[in-house]
Design a protein around this motif. Structure first.
Motif, PDB file in Angstrom:
ATOM      1  N   GLN A  19     188.169 -31.100  67.043  1.00  0.00           N
ATOM      2  CA  GLN A  19     187.178 -31.169  67.864  1.00  0.00           C
ATOM      3  C   GLN A  19     186.227 -32.462  67.715  1.00  0.00           C
ATOM      4  N   GLU A  20     185.973 -32.964  69.022  1.00  0.00           N
ATOM      5  CA  GLU A  20     185.384 -34.162  68.998  1.00  0.00           C
ATOM      6  C   GLU A  20     184.093 -34.121  70.077  1.00  0.00           C
ATOM      7  N   ILE A  21     182.901 -34.512  69.837  1.00  0.00           N
ATOM      8  CA  ILE A  21     181.823 -34.422  70.673  1.00  0.00           C
ATOM      9  C   ILE A  21     181.208 -35.844  70.769  1.00  0.00           C
ATOM     10  N   SER A  22     181.075 -36.422  71.886  1.00  0.00           N
ATOM     11  CA  SER A  22     180.568 -37.907  71.947  1.00  0.00           C
ATOM     12  C   SER A  22     179.076 -37.671  71.937  1.00  0.00           C
ATOM     13  N   LEU A  23     178.561 -38.510  71.599  1.00  0.00           N
ATOM     14  CA  LEU A  23     176.947 -38.738  71.538  1.00  0.00           C
ATOM     15  C   LEU A  23     176.583 -39.192  72.971  1.00  0.00           C
ATOM     16  N   PRO A  24     175.340 -38.801  73.654  1.00  0.00           N
ATOM     17  CA  PRO A  24     175.009 -39.123  74.847  1.00  0.00           C
ATOM     18  C   PRO A  24     174.582 -40.607  74.517  1.00  0.00           C
ATOM     19  N   TYR A  25     174.407 -41.482  75.834  1.00  0.00           N
ATOM     20  CA  TYR A  25     173.835 -42.813  75.397  1.00  0.00           C
ATOM     21  C   TYR A  25     173.263 -43.295  76.943  1.00  0.00           C
ATOM     22  N   GLY A  26     172.299 -44.121  76.694  1.00  0.00           N
ATOM     23  CA  GLY A  26     171.560 -44.729  78.053  1.00  0.00           C
ATOM     24  C   GLY A  26     171.716 -46.120  78.178  1.00  0.00           C
ATOM     25  N   ASP A  27     170.849 -46.846  78.705  1.00  0.00           N
ATOM     26  CA  ASP A  27     170.761 -48.129  78.742  1.00  0.00           C
ATOM     27  C   ASP A  27     171.018 -49.038  77.509  1.00  0.00           C
ATOM     28  N   MET A  28     171.928 -49.699  77.146  1.00  0.00           N
ATOM     29  CA  MET A  28     172.164 -50.525  75.930  1.00  0.00           C
ATOM     30  C   MET A  28     170.750 -51.209  75.706  1.00  0.00           C
ATOM     31  N   SER A  29     170.284 -51.767  76.551  1.00  0.00           N
ATOM     32  CA  SER A  29     169.103 -52.762  76.091  1.00  0.00           C
ATOM     33  C   SER A  29     167.857 -51.976  75.749  1.00  0.00           C
ATOM     34  N   LEU A  30     167.770 -50.449  75.932  1.00  0.00           N
ATOM     35  CA  LEU A  30     166.830 -49.772  75.541  1.00  0.00           C
ATOM     36  C   LEU A  30     166.930 -48.941  74.300  1.00  0.00           C
TER      37      LEU A  30
ATOM     38  N   THR B 109     179.756 -45.119  71.435  1.00  0.00           N
ATOM     39  CA  THR B 109     180.703 -44.986  70.201  1.00  0.00           C
ATOM     40  C   THR B 109     180.704 -43.998  69.405  1.00  0.00           C
ATOM     41  N   GLY B 110     179.399 -43.569  69.387  1.00  0.00           N
ATOM     42  CA  GLY B 110     179.278 -42.486  68.452  1.00  0.00           C
ATOM     43  C   GLY B 110     179.934 -40.982  68.644  1.00  0.00           C
ATOM     44  N   THR B 111     180.496 -40.376  67.838  1.00  0.00           N
ATOM     45  CA  THR B 111     181.213 -39.214  67.848  1.00  0.00           C
ATOM     46  C   THR B 111     181.159 -38.246  66.655  1.00  0.00           C
ATOM     47  N   LEU B 112     180.912 -36.942  67.057  1.00  0.00           N
ATOM     48  CA  LEU B 112     180.839 -36.063  65.984  1.00  0.00           C
ATOM     49  C   LEU B 112     182.247 -35.283  65.958  1.00  0.00           C
TER      50      LEU B 112
ATOM     51  N   SER C   7     182.001 -35.049  60.511  1.00  0.00           N
ATOM     52  CA  SER C   7     182.096 -36.274  60.274  1.00  0.00           C
ATOM     53  C   SER C   7     181.336 -37.060  61.555  1.00  0.00           C
ATOM     54  N   PHE C   8     180.632 -38.035  61.082  1.00  0.00           N
ATOM     55  CA  PHE C   8     179.930 -38.722  62.343  1.00  0.00           C
ATOM     56  C   PHE C   8     180.543 -40.241  62.259  1.00  0.00           C
ATOM     57  N   TYR C   9     181.016 -40.657  63.382  1.00  0.00           N
ATOM     58  CA  TYR C   9     181.556 -42.020  63.380  1.00  0.00           C
ATOM     59  C   TYR C   9     180.923 -42.779  64.223  1.00  0.00           C
ATOM     60  N   THR C  10     180.184 -43.954  63.680  1.00  0.00           N
ATOM     61  CA  THR C  10     179.209 -44.618  64.283  1.00  0.00           C
ATOM     62  C   THR C  10     179.897 -45.837  65.420  1.00  0.00           C
ATOM     63  N   GLY C  11     180.904 -46.279  65.271  1.00  0.00           N
ATOM     64  CA  GLY C  11     181.439 -47.376  65.894  1.00  0.00           C
ATOM     65  C   GLY C  11     180.688 -48.616  65.364  1.00  0.00           C
ATOM     66  N   ASN C  12     180.037 -49.530  66.476  1.00  0.00           N
ATOM     67  CA  ASN C  12     179.458 -50.692  65.986  1.00  0.00           C
ATOM     68  C   ASN C  12     177.930 -50.434  66.056  1.00  0.00           C
ATOM     69  N   ASP C  13     177.574 -49.144  66.336  1.00  0.00           N
ATOM     70  CA  ASP C  13     176.219 -48.976  66.516  1.00  0.00           C
ATOM     71  C   ASP C  13     175.310 -48.595  65.302  1.00  0.00           C
ATOM     72  N   ILE C  14     173.931 -49.118  65.185  1.00  0.00           N
ATOM     73  CA  ILE C  14     173.173 -48.666  64.025  1.00  0.00           C
ATOM     74  C   ILE C  14     172.476 -47.434  64.478  1.00  0.00           C
ATOM     75  N   ILE C  15     172.570 -46.461  63.696  1.00  0.00           N
ATOM     76  CA  ILE C  15     171.853 -45.102  64.300  1.00  0.00           C
ATOM     77  C   ILE C  15     171.200 -44.457  63.132  1.00  0.00           C
ATOM     78  N   ALA C  16     170.274 -43.749  63.211  1.00  0.00           N
ATOM     79  CA  ALA C  16     169.506 -42.968  62.324  1.00  0.00           C
ATOM     80  C   ALA C  16     169.775 -41.425  62.617  1.00  0.00           C
TER      81      ALA C  16
ATOM     82  N   ALA D 131     180.165 -23.852  71.354  1.00  0.00           N
ATOM     83  CA  ALA D 131     179.275 -24.196  72.505  1.00  0.00           C
ATOM     84  C   ALA D 131     178.333 -25.636  71.886  1.00  0.00           C
ATOM     85  N   VAL D 132     178.137 -26.411  72.975  1.00  0.00           N
ATOM     86  CA  VAL D 132     177.478 -27.768  72.495  1.00  0.00           C
ATOM     87  C   VAL D 132     175.932 -27.866  73.396  1.00  0.00           C
ATOM     88  N   THR D 133     175.173 -28.180  72.509  1.00  0.00           N
ATOM     89  CA  THR D 133     173.502 -28.461  73.189  1.00  0.00           C
ATOM     90  C   THR D 133     173.498 -29.529  72.681  1.00  0.00           C
ATOM     91  N   SER D 134     172.759 -30.447  73.899  1.00  0.00           N
ATOM     92  CA  SER D 134     172.290 -31.945  73.797  1.00  0.00           C
ATOM     93  C   SER D 134     171.230 -32.098  74.717  1.00  0.00           C
TER      94      SER D 134
END
Length: 227
Positions: free
Chosen positions: A140-151, A129-132, A170-179, A25-28
């Motif tokens: 198993q792969e879970i994509s992180l939610p995203y909104g407006d790129m500029s915000l 681009t971020g995935t767990l 494992s958390f893959y960032t793609g080209n995003d800077i994420i905390a 089960a995934v919670t987001s």
């Protein structure tokens, strides 16, 4: 009248065939443009903690918990750009967080004894681009939610698989800077075996079948036909 044996056999088959544990089960929860913990992410974390019975195990404000190793990223108190775009601390009265600098990097959490649930706050989300990823017998792969790129935005994302033990996430960032901050993980029930109540019901059913068979054998031996 239906035979007691014929009545009990389908029940036993159903009990034996029933899954012993719940599935993944995934919670987001996502808040667009958030530079602090937003209401959707906070509600998602609260729901996750209530469902798993877990708690925050790692907030990056002190030492590393026993049995946990992290490869990739760096712990910092300053992302170097706007919080909504590069991420921020989410611990109340805290300042530290794990920064994933993008550049198609991977951060891996490894657990010495395995876990059945894992979740965290992820902030500075801009690019889809971020995935767990993890293994629970299958990849198993879970994509992180995203909104407006500029915000930018922030989210709480967690998964719970009480029927499995997971060695690493494992958390893959793609080209995003994420905390990443306020990591929740732990173990729930793992052994996929019938519960005690199910075993007791099965046992009573088997005893009943044995009793019916003995009664029929006695009836045949006395020369009477069963009703």
């Amino acid at each position: 009248m239906p035979s007691p044996v014929k009545t009990l056999l389908p029940l036993l088959a159903m009990l034996l065939g029933a899954p012993a544990m719940a599935q993944l089960a995934v919670t987001s929860g996502f808040d667009s443009g958030a530079s602090t913990v937003g209401p959707q992410a906070a509600a998602s974390q609260a729901s996750f903690l209530g469902t798993t019975g877990g708690r925050v195990m790692l907030d990056f404000e002190g030492g590393m918990p026993a049995g946990l190793a992290i490869q990739g990223g760096r712990v910092t108190d300053d992302s170097g750009c706007r919080a909504a775009l590069c991420g921020f601390n989410t611990t109340e009265a805290g300042s530290q967080f794990l920064l994933a600098p993008g550049k198609k990097g991977t951060i891996t959490f490894t657990f010495g004894e395995g876990v059945s649930y894992f979740g965290a706050y992820f902030s500075g989300l801009q690019l889809a681009t971020g995935t767990l990823t993890f293994q629970d017998g299958a990849r198993q792969e879970i994509s992180l939610p995203y909104g407006d790129m500029s915000l930018g935005g922030m989210a709480f994302v967690g998964f719970h698989n009480p029927g499995k033990l997971i060695d690493s996430v494992s958390f893959y960032t793609g080209n995003d800077i994420i905390a990443i901050d306020d990591v929740v993980y732990g173990r729930g029930p793992v052994a996929a075996v019938p519960e005690a109540g199910t075993l007791a019901t099965m046992g009573l059913g088997l005893l009943a079948i044995a009793g019916v068979r003995r009664a029929r054998a006695g009836t045949r031996a006395s020369g009477h036909r069963p009703a």
